[in-house]
Design a protein around this motif. Structure first.
Motif, PDB file in Angstrom:
ATOM      1  N   SER A   1       8.244 -14.125  -8.586  1.00 16.93           N
ATOM      2  CA  SER A   1       9.637 -13.876  -8.961  1.00 16.93           C
ATOM      3  C   SER A   1      10.371 -13.424  -7.702  1.00 16.93           C
ATOM      4  CB  SER A   1       9.779 -12.896 -10.132  1.00 16.93           C
ATOM      5  OG  SER A   1       9.213 -11.636  -9.861  1.00 16.93           O
ATOM      6  N   ASP A   2      10.618 -12.135  -7.548  1.00 21.42           N
ATOM      7  CA  ASP A   2      11.417 -11.685  -6.403  1.00 21.42           C
ATOM      8  C   ASP A   2      10.670 -10.682  -5.533  1.00 21.42           C
ATOM      9  OD1 ASP A   2      11.446  -9.707  -8.321  1.00 21.42           O
ATOM     10  OD2 ASP A   2      13.579  -9.236  -8.119  1.00 21.42           O
ATOM     11  N   GLY A   3       9.335 -10.797  -5.482  1.00 17.85           N
ATOM     12  CA  GLY A   3       8.539  -9.890  -4.677  1.00 17.85           C
ATOM     13  C   GLY A   3       7.844 -10.595  -3.527  1.00 17.85           C
ATOM     14  N   ALA A   4       6.985  -9.838  -2.856  1.00 17.80           N
ATOM     15  CA  ALA A   4       6.229 -10.356  -1.717  1.00 17.80           C
ATOM     16  C   ALA A   4       4.992 -11.107  -2.202  1.00 17.80           C
ATOM     17  CB  ALA A   4       5.825  -9.206  -0.794  1.00 17.80           C
ATOM     18  N   PHE A   5       4.265 -11.686  -1.276  1.00 15.94           N
ATOM     19  CA  PHE A   5       3.080 -12.463  -1.623  1.00 15.94           C
ATOM     20  C   PHE A   5       2.133 -11.662  -2.509  1.00 15.94           C
ATOM     21  CE2 PHE A   5       3.929 -14.839   2.466  1.00 15.94           C
ATOM     22  CZ  PHE A   5       4.354 -15.994   1.826  1.00 15.94           C
ATOM     23  N   LEU A   6       1.622 -12.332  -3.526  1.00 18.03           N
ATOM     24  CA  LEU A   6       0.759 -11.689  -4.518  1.00 18.03           C
ATOM     25  C   LEU A   6      -0.395 -10.944  -3.855  1.00 18.03           C
ATOM     26  CD1 LEU A   6      -0.332 -13.314  -7.853  1.00 18.03           C
ATOM     27  CD2 LEU A   6      -2.028 -12.211  -6.411  1.00 18.03           C
ATOM     28  N   ARG A   7      -1.081 -11.594  -2.920  1.00 20.08           N
ATOM     29  CA  ARG A   7      -2.233 -10.953  -2.272  1.00 20.08           C
ATOM     30  C   ARG A   7      -1.820  -9.690  -1.528  1.00 20.08           C
ATOM     31  NH1 ARG A   7      -7.717 -11.970  -1.187  1.00 20.08           N
ATOM     32  NH2 ARG A   7      -8.448  -9.990  -0.342  1.00 20.08           N
ATOM     33  N   TRP A   8      -0.669  -9.710  -0.884  1.00 21.71           N
ATOM     34  CA  TRP A   8      -0.205  -8.527  -0.164  1.00 21.71           C
ATOM     35  C   TRP A   8       0.029  -7.364  -1.116  1.00 21.71           C
ATOM     36  CZ3 TRP A   8       4.202 -10.770   3.424  1.00 21.71           C
ATOM     37  CH2 TRP A   8       3.631 -11.676   4.338  1.00 21.71           C
ATOM     38  N   MET A   9       0.595  -7.648  -2.283  1.00 20.68           N
ATOM     39  CA  MET A   9       0.872  -6.586  -3.245  1.00 20.68           C
ATOM     40  C   MET A   9      -0.424  -5.973  -3.790  1.00 20.68           C
ATOM     41  SD  MET A   9       4.131  -6.379  -3.181  1.00 20.68           S
ATOM     42  CE  MET A   9       4.571  -5.385  -4.620  1.00 20.68           C
ATOM     43  N   VAL A  10      -1.405  -6.810  -4.064  1.00 25.53           N
ATOM     44  CA  VAL A  10      -2.678  -6.301  -4.570  1.00 25.53           C
ATOM     45  C   VAL A  10      -3.390  -5.486  -3.501  1.00 25.53           C
ATOM     46  CG1 VAL A  10      -4.938  -6.962  -5.443  1.00 25.53           C
ATOM     47  CG2 VAL A  10      -2.900  -8.160  -6.251  1.00 25.53           C
ATOM     48  N   ASP A  11      -3.417  -5.982  -2.278  1.00 25.48           N
ATOM     49  CA  ASP A  11      -4.061  -5.241  -1.189  1.00 25.48           C
ATOM     50  C   ASP A  11      -3.379  -3.891  -0.969  1.00 25.48           C
ATOM     51  OD1 ASP A  11      -5.938  -7.209  -0.756  1.00 25.48           O
ATOM     52  OD2 ASP A  11      -4.899  -8.093   0.970  1.00 25.48           O
ATOM     53  N   ALA A  12      -2.060  -3.865  -1.052  1.00 29.46           N
ATOM     54  CA  ALA A  12      -1.324  -2.608  -0.858  1.00 29.46           C
ATOM     55  C   ALA A  12      -1.650  -1.612  -1.963  1.00 29.46           C
ATOM     56  CB  ALA A  12       0.177  -2.874  -0.812  1.00 29.46           C
ATOM     57  N   ALA A  13      -1.808  -2.104  -3.191  1.00 27.67           N
ATOM     58  CA  ALA A  13      -2.181  -1.222  -4.296  1.00 27.67           C
ATOM     59  C   ALA A  13      -3.569  -0.640  -4.076  1.00 27.67           C
ATOM     60  CB  ALA A  13      -2.127  -1.991  -5.611  1.00 27.67           C
ATOM     61  N   ALA A  14      -4.499  -1.459  -3.606  1.00 32.57           N
ATOM     62  CA  ALA A  14      -5.839  -0.975  -3.320  1.00 32.57           C
ATOM     63  C   ALA A  14      -5.804   0.056  -2.187  1.00 32.57           C
ATOM     64  CB  ALA A  14      -6.751  -2.142  -2.950  1.00 32.57           C
ATOM     65  N   ASP A  15      -5.038  -0.225  -1.136  1.00 41.78           N
ATOM     66  CA  ASP A  15      -4.927   0.697  -0.008  1.00 41.78           C
ATOM     67  C   ASP A  15      -4.290   2.015  -0.428  1.00 41.78           C
ATOM     68  OD1 ASP A  15      -6.051  -1.206   1.636  1.00 41.78           O
ATOM     69  OD2 ASP A  15      -4.139  -1.870   2.504  1.00 41.78           O
TER      70      ASP A  15
END
Length: 266
Positions: free
Chosen positions: A11-25
Motif C-alpha cells: 500500500s503506502d509503506g516501505a518494502f515488506l522485508r524491510w518492515m519485518v526486519d525492523a520489527a525483529a530488530d
C-alpha cells in the motif's frame, strides 16, 4: 509486544522485508502487515485507490506469498492482515471480500468524510464550525457502526479526526461513551496507535481522555505503531510500551479477540 498495524509497499509503506526486519530488530514478538484496502463500488473511491496504488484487493495473494517466504527467515510472528476502509453502505462488499481473502485478521478504519479523506486539510478548512462539528458526529456514527458490524478484530486509530486541525477538538464525552458502549458489546478491540505520536499531532490515538474512557470501560486494546517506514517502528514501539507501563495495561493479543485457527502468536 506485538505490533498489529504496520504497512508495506503493498500500500503506502516501505518494502515488506524491510518492515519485518525492523520489527525483529526492535525486539517485537510479532508484526501485523495491515496494508490499506478499499472495496467500495463508488467511482471516486476507485479513482482514489488507483491513484495511490492501494490495490491490495488485487494483490493480497501475491503479498501472502511474500509473507510466507519471509516467515522462514525471521524469529518473530508475521501476520497477514489488512486495514480495510469502512463505510456502513458497503458492508456487504466488505464482508464478501474479507470472507474470500481469509486474512489472519482485519483492521477496520473510517477514513472518509464528506467525500474526502479525513487527512485532506484543504477540504475541511473553509467549512463553518457547525458543519465541521456535524462531520465529527458523522465520523463517530460510522465508527460505532464499524464496531457493531463485527467484521473487524481491531478498530484503527479511533479518533482519526484529531489528526486534522480543522476537525480537532470537536470530539465529546458523548462520542467517547458511544464508542465505549459499542466496544463493550463487540469482539472488536480498539488499538493504541502511535502513528502521529512523534509527528505534528503529538498524541496517541485514542487521545488521553478517550483512552481513559476506554480503560474505564474495560475494552482492552491492541498495539499498532501504524509505521510506514522501518525506522518508525522502534521509537514508536518504545513510546507505546512506556504508555502501557504508565497505565499498568497489558495489550490484547489478536488470539484473544479472534478465535480462528488461522491466527497464531499466542
Amino acid at each position: 509486544m506485538y505490533d498489529y498495524h504496520a504497512h508495506t509497499n503493498y500500500s503506502d509503506g516501505a518494502f515488506l522485508r524491510w518492515m519485518v526486519d525492523a520489527a525483529a530488530d526492535a525486539g517485537l514478538d510479532g508484526i501485523g502487515l495491515a496494508d490499506h484496502c478499499n472495496v467500495s463500488p463508488e467511482p471516486s473511491a476507485r479513482r482514489y485507490k488507483r491513484a495511490l496504488g492501494f490495490n491490495l484487493d488485487l494483490t493480497y495473494e501475491r503479498r501472502r506469498e511474500a509473507i510466507e517466504a519471509v516467515r522462514g527467515d525471521v524469529d518473530i510472528d508475521v501476520f497477514d492482515a489488512v486495514e480495510m476502509d469502512y463505510d456502513p453502505a458497503h458492508e456487504d462488499a466488505i464482508a464478501e471480500f474479507l470472507d474470500d481473502a481469509g486474512f489472519d485478521y482485519a483492521v477496520g478504519s473510517v477514513h472518509e468524510l464528506d467525500g474526502a479523506n479525513v487527512h485532506t486539510r484543504s477540504h475541511f478548512a473553509d467549512k463553518p464550525e457547525s458543519e465541521r462539528r456535524e462531520l465529527v458526529d458523522r465520523y463517530f456514527e460510522k465508527l460505532v457502526s464499524l464496531v457493531e458490524s463485527e467484521l473487524f478484530a481491531v478498530a484503527a486509530h479511533p479518533d482519526l479526526i484529531e489528526r486534522n486541525p480543522h476537525l480537532r477538538g470537536f470530539a465529546t464525552e458523548d462520542h467517547y461513551a458511544a464508542v465505549a458502549d459499542a466496544l463493550r458489546s463487540s469482539r472488536t478491540a480498539p488499538e493504541i496507535n502511535a502513528g502521529r505520536l512523534l509527528d505534528d499531532y503529538g498524541e496517541f490515538h485514542p487521545a488521553p481522555a478517550f483512552l481513559d474512557r476506554l480503560v474505564d470501560a474495560g475494552t482492552g486494546a491492541t498495539v499498532g505503531t501504524d509505521s510506514h517506514e522501518p525506522d518508525e517502528i522502534a521509537p514508536r514501539a518504545r513510546e507505546v510500551e512506556a504508555e502501557l507501563d504508565r497505565r499498568g495495561l497489558e495489550p490484547l493479543r489478536i488470539g484473544e479477540i479472534v478465535s480462528d485457527s488461522r491466527t497464531s502468536g499466542e
